[in-house]
Design a protein around this motif. Sequence first.
Motif, PDB file in Angstrom:
ATOM      1  N   PRO A 206      15.939  10.340  -1.352  1.00 25.08           N
ATOM      2  CA  PRO A 206      16.858   9.240  -1.092  1.00 25.08           C
ATOM      3  C   PRO A 206      18.236   9.450  -1.698  1.00 25.08           C
ATOM      4  CG  PRO A 206      15.292   8.605  -2.773  1.00 25.08           C
ATOM      5  CD  PRO A 206      14.837   9.929  -2.242  1.00 25.08           C
ATOM      6  N   GLY A 207      18.366  10.409  -2.607  1.00 23.81           N
ATOM      7  CA  GLY A 207      19.661  10.695  -3.214  1.00 23.81           C
ATOM      8  C   GLY A 207      19.941   9.823  -4.420  1.00 23.81           C
ATOM      9  N   PHE A 208      20.886  10.271  -5.225  1.00 23.59           N
ATOM     10  CA  PHE A 208      21.183   9.581  -6.484  1.00 23.59           C
ATOM     11  C   PHE A 208      21.815   8.214  -6.262  1.00 23.59           C
ATOM     12  CE2 PHE A 208      25.378  10.935  -5.495  1.00 23.59           C
ATOM     13  CZ  PHE A 208      26.234  10.111  -6.192  1.00 23.59           C
ATOM     14  N   VAL A 209      22.469   8.004  -5.092  1.00 21.77           N
ATOM     15  CA  VAL A 209      23.171   6.743  -4.871  1.00 21.77           C
ATOM     16  C   VAL A 209      22.221   5.611  -4.515  1.00 21.77           C
ATOM     17  CG1 VAL A 209      25.332   7.838  -4.189  1.00 21.77           C
ATOM     18  CG2 VAL A 209      23.597   7.384  -2.462  1.00 21.77           C
ATOM     19  N   ALA A 210      20.970   5.936  -4.179  1.00 24.00           N
ATOM     20  CA  ALA A 210      20.017   4.905  -3.802  1.00 24.00           C
ATOM     21  C   ALA A 210      19.600   4.081  -5.019  1.00 24.00           C
ATOM     22  CB  ALA A 210      18.798   5.537  -3.145  1.00 24.00           C
ATOM     23  N   SER A 211      19.212   2.850  -4.763  1.00 27.98           N
ATOM     24  CA  SER A 211      18.756   1.962  -5.828  1.00 27.98           C
ATOM     25  C   SER A 211      17.390   2.411  -6.338  1.00 27.98           C
ATOM     26  CB  SER A 211      18.653   0.534  -5.300  1.00 27.98           C
ATOM     27  OG  SER A 211      17.628   0.458  -4.314  1.00 27.98           O
ATOM     28  N   PRO A 212      16.988   1.963  -7.534  1.00 31.66           N
ATOM     29  CA  PRO A 212      15.642   2.289  -8.031  1.00 31.66           C
ATOM     30  C   PRO A 212      14.543   1.836  -7.069  1.00 31.66           C
ATOM     31  CG  PRO A 212      17.008   1.455  -9.815  1.00 31.66           C
ATOM     32  CD  PRO A 212      17.799   1.270  -8.551  1.00 31.66           C
ATOM     33  N   THR A 213      14.744   0.696  -6.411  1.00 26.08           N
ATOM     34  CA  THR A 213      13.761   0.214  -5.434  1.00 26.08           C
ATOM     35  C   THR A 213      13.574   1.225  -4.312  1.00 26.08           C
ATOM     36  OG1 THR A 213      14.276  -2.116  -5.867  1.00 26.08           O
ATOM     37  CG2 THR A 213      13.262  -1.599  -3.746  1.00 26.08           C
ATOM     38  N   THR A 214      14.681   1.719  -3.767  1.00 29.63           N
ATOM     39  CA  THR A 214      14.609   2.671  -2.661  1.00 29.63           C
ATOM     40  C   THR A 214      14.023   3.996  -3.115  1.00 29.63           C
ATOM     41  OG1 THR A 214      16.498   1.625  -1.572  1.00 29.63           O
ATOM     42  CG2 THR A 214      15.968   3.876  -0.911  1.00 29.63           C
ATOM     43  N   ARG A 215      14.403   4.456  -4.292  1.00 33.83           N
ATOM     44  CA  ARG A 215      13.862   5.723  -4.790  1.00 33.83           C
ATOM     45  C   ARG A 215      12.351   5.640  -4.986  1.00 33.83           C
ATOM     46  NH1 ARG A 215      18.713   5.858  -8.023  1.00 33.83           N
ATOM     47  NH2 ARG A 215      17.554   5.191  -9.883  1.00 33.83           N
ATOM     48  N   ALA A 216      11.859   4.477  -5.389  1.00 38.50           N
ATOM     49  CA  ALA A 216      10.419   4.307  -5.585  1.00 38.50           C
ATOM     50  C   ALA A 216       9.680   4.176  -4.252  1.00 38.50           C
ATOM     51  CB  ALA A 216      10.151   3.079  -6.454  1.00 38.50           C
ATOM     52  N   TRP A 217      10.347   3.598  -3.236  1.00 38.10           N
ATOM     53  CA  TRP A 217       9.692   3.337  -1.951  1.00 38.10           C
ATOM     54  C   TRP A 217       9.755   4.535  -1.009  1.00 38.10           C
ATOM     55  CZ3 TRP A 217      11.528   2.919   3.158  1.00 38.10           C
ATOM     56  CH2 TRP A 217      10.638   2.335   4.067  1.00 38.10           C
ATOM     57  N   ALA A 218      10.775   5.362  -1.135  1.00 38.27           N
ATOM     58  CA  ALA A 218      10.993   6.457  -0.186  1.00 38.27           C
ATOM     59  C   ALA A 218       9.800   7.402  -0.045  1.00 38.27           C
ATOM     60  CB  ALA A 218      12.250   7.239  -0.566  1.00 38.27           C
ATOM     61  N   PRO A 219       9.085   7.772  -1.118  1.00 44.63           N
ATOM     62  CA  PRO A 219       7.916   8.651  -0.928  1.00 44.63           C
ATOM     63  C   PRO A 219       6.858   8.059  -0.006  1.00 44.63           C
ATOM     64  CG  PRO A 219       8.582   8.636  -3.230  1.00 44.63           C
ATOM     65  CD  PRO A 219       9.378   7.569  -2.553  1.00 44.63           C
ATOM     66  N   LEU A 220       6.665   6.736  -0.049  1.00 49.04           N
ATOM     67  CA  LEU A 220       5.732   6.089   0.867  1.00 49.04           C
ATOM     68  C   LEU A 220       6.207   6.233   2.309  1.00 49.04           C
ATOM     69  CD1 LEU A 220       4.683   2.705  -0.792  1.00 49.04           C
ATOM     70  CD2 LEU A 220       3.216   4.666  -0.269  1.00 49.04           C
ATOM     71  N   ALA A 221       7.520   6.082   2.505  1.00 51.15           N
ATOM     72  CA  ALA A 221       8.073   6.211   3.853  1.00 51.15           C
ATOM     73  C   ALA A 221       7.855   7.617   4.389  1.00 51.15           C
ATOM     74  CB  ALA A 221       9.556   5.858   3.838  1.00 51.15           C
ATOM     75  N   ARG A 222       8.075   8.633   3.538  1.00 61.28           N
ATOM     76  CA  ARG A 222       7.885  10.015   3.987  1.00 61.28           C
ATOM     77  C   ARG A 222       6.414  10.294   4.289  1.00 61.28           C
ATOM     78  NH1 ARG A 222      11.599  10.973  -0.162  1.00 61.28           N
ATOM     79  NH2 ARG A 222       9.993  11.729  -1.588  1.00 61.28           N
TER      80      ARG A 222
ATOM     81  N   ALA B 251       5.761  -7.394  -0.067  1.00 59.19           N
ATOM     82  CA  ALA B 251       5.476  -7.966  -1.383  1.00 59.19           C
ATOM     83  C   ALA B 251       6.706  -8.004  -2.288  1.00 59.19           C
ATOM     84  CB  ALA B 251       4.362  -7.164  -2.061  1.00 59.19           C
ATOM     85  N   MET B 252       7.807  -7.400  -1.855  1.00 56.36           N
ATOM     86  CA  MET B 252       9.017  -7.362  -2.685  1.00 56.36           C
ATOM     87  C   MET B 252       9.646  -8.740  -2.827  1.00 56.36           C
ATOM     88  SD  MET B 252      11.046  -3.955  -1.366  1.00 56.36           S
ATOM     89  CE  MET B 252      10.381  -2.306  -1.602  1.00 56.36           C
ATOM     90  N   ASP B 253      10.287  -8.969  -3.970  1.00 62.13           N
ATOM     91  CA  ASP B 253      11.102 -10.178  -4.081  1.00 62.13           C
ATOM     92  C   ASP B 253      12.399  -9.968  -3.302  1.00 62.13           C
ATOM     93  OD1 ASP B 253      12.764  -8.572  -5.688  1.00 62.13           O
ATOM     94  OD2 ASP B 253      11.957  -9.387  -7.558  1.00 62.13           O
ATOM     95  N   ASP B 254      13.192 -11.009  -3.175  1.00 60.45           N
ATOM     96  CA  ASP B 254      14.381 -10.935  -2.330  1.00 60.45           C
ATOM     97  C   ASP B 254      15.384  -9.909  -2.846  1.00 60.45           C
ATOM     98  OD1 ASP B 254      15.886 -12.233  -0.001  1.00 60.45           O
ATOM     99  OD2 ASP B 254      17.357 -12.422  -1.615  1.00 60.45           O
ATOM    100  N   ALA B 255      15.515  -9.791  -4.159  1.00 61.53           N
ATOM    101  CA  ALA B 255      16.485  -8.857  -4.723  1.00 61.53           C
ATOM    102  C   ALA B 255      16.108  -7.413  -4.396  1.00 61.53           C
ATOM    103  CB  ALA B 255      16.586  -9.047  -6.235  1.00 61.53           C
TER     104      ALA B 255
END
Length: 350
Positions: free
Chosen positions: A102-118, A136-140
């Motif tokens: 996801p790259g360094f610019v991605a948020s911690p949420t995206t970095r944690a979720w991206a492996p599931l997407a792949r 299950a994520m909160d709005d933020a």
Amino acid sequence: MVKSHGKKQRAKNRSRRTGAAHASAAANAVHRHEPLPDMAVLEDLPHRAGRELDAELAARLVAACRGRCQPCQRTLAKKLRTEQRPTLVALAAAIYATLPSPGFVASPTTRAWAPLARAGKTDPAAAAEALASVEAMDDASASDLLEDALDHWAMGGASAEEIADMVKVVPGAPPRQRPADPMDAFRKAGVKVVTLDDLDLGDVDTYHLAPNYGVTLMKTTTPDDQPMPMLVLYPETEGAGIEDLEARTDWEHWGLHGMPDMDPRWRVRARIADRSLRGLVHVGPDGEDDIELWRAAETVSLPEHWWDLLDRVQHVLVAGPVKTPEDPGALQSAGDAGELLAVVARVAFT
């Protein structure tokens, strides 16, 4: 009518930031952006796990991002987050299931979720888990994932044929604005102008017909103190320099503070077989390279520590031009003089 000076200034800032008309920006008006991109590709993603998608809502949101309309983005993004999490997952998976990182610019949420997407590309259970985790994520957290995905969609969209090479520009999206062709003045004066296209010479390598640059390897750190690879450009042929870069790119002026914007259409090409850099290019609306600033004249394997950093971060901060690359103070001097342009480019491995 906006009477308050503070409101006027905020409306002016919003108009400049979003590209909307001043009146619309002041009123935060919601409207449609045309043409809408074709989002049919989302229906083919396994990450939807059989759930219904709102392709029209996704198309309207992406169109608003490409039109830089912040009021529409806020309204549509909120609706997507609260009512259409499967569509949010599809938008995000179309990007992050195809990127190696996801790259360094991605948020911690995206970095944690991206492996599931792949993993979900080939594993139905992982695809279903990717959907469940977003629901299950909160709005933020959902907002962070959506914002990261929309940063990519704002630059282009997915095509069913080349989804593995995101991001592409959907036909009909507003073209990138370029400076006026200086030859237009001659044409208006009645002077016949003959271009290479007019001569129909077939496949002609135009790289050496435009100014070229050399590159110097460097490292920098992000605002959160993470290491990042960096390339510094210097003129290698006549005509190369700040004026040429301003005319051929839309990079921002950078004073060595903070990070410049990321533009995934700028690519640093790297070859895995010999761990070398091959070039710096801009990918046009048709998916082909339309600007080539630097091309490697020979194969030189990169230092192991620099290649490992490149492989991990997947992005490169590109800045220039500097007049004398061997001068360690040249970069600072260019930044202090306001003659330094920069962008964060994606790494395209081959």
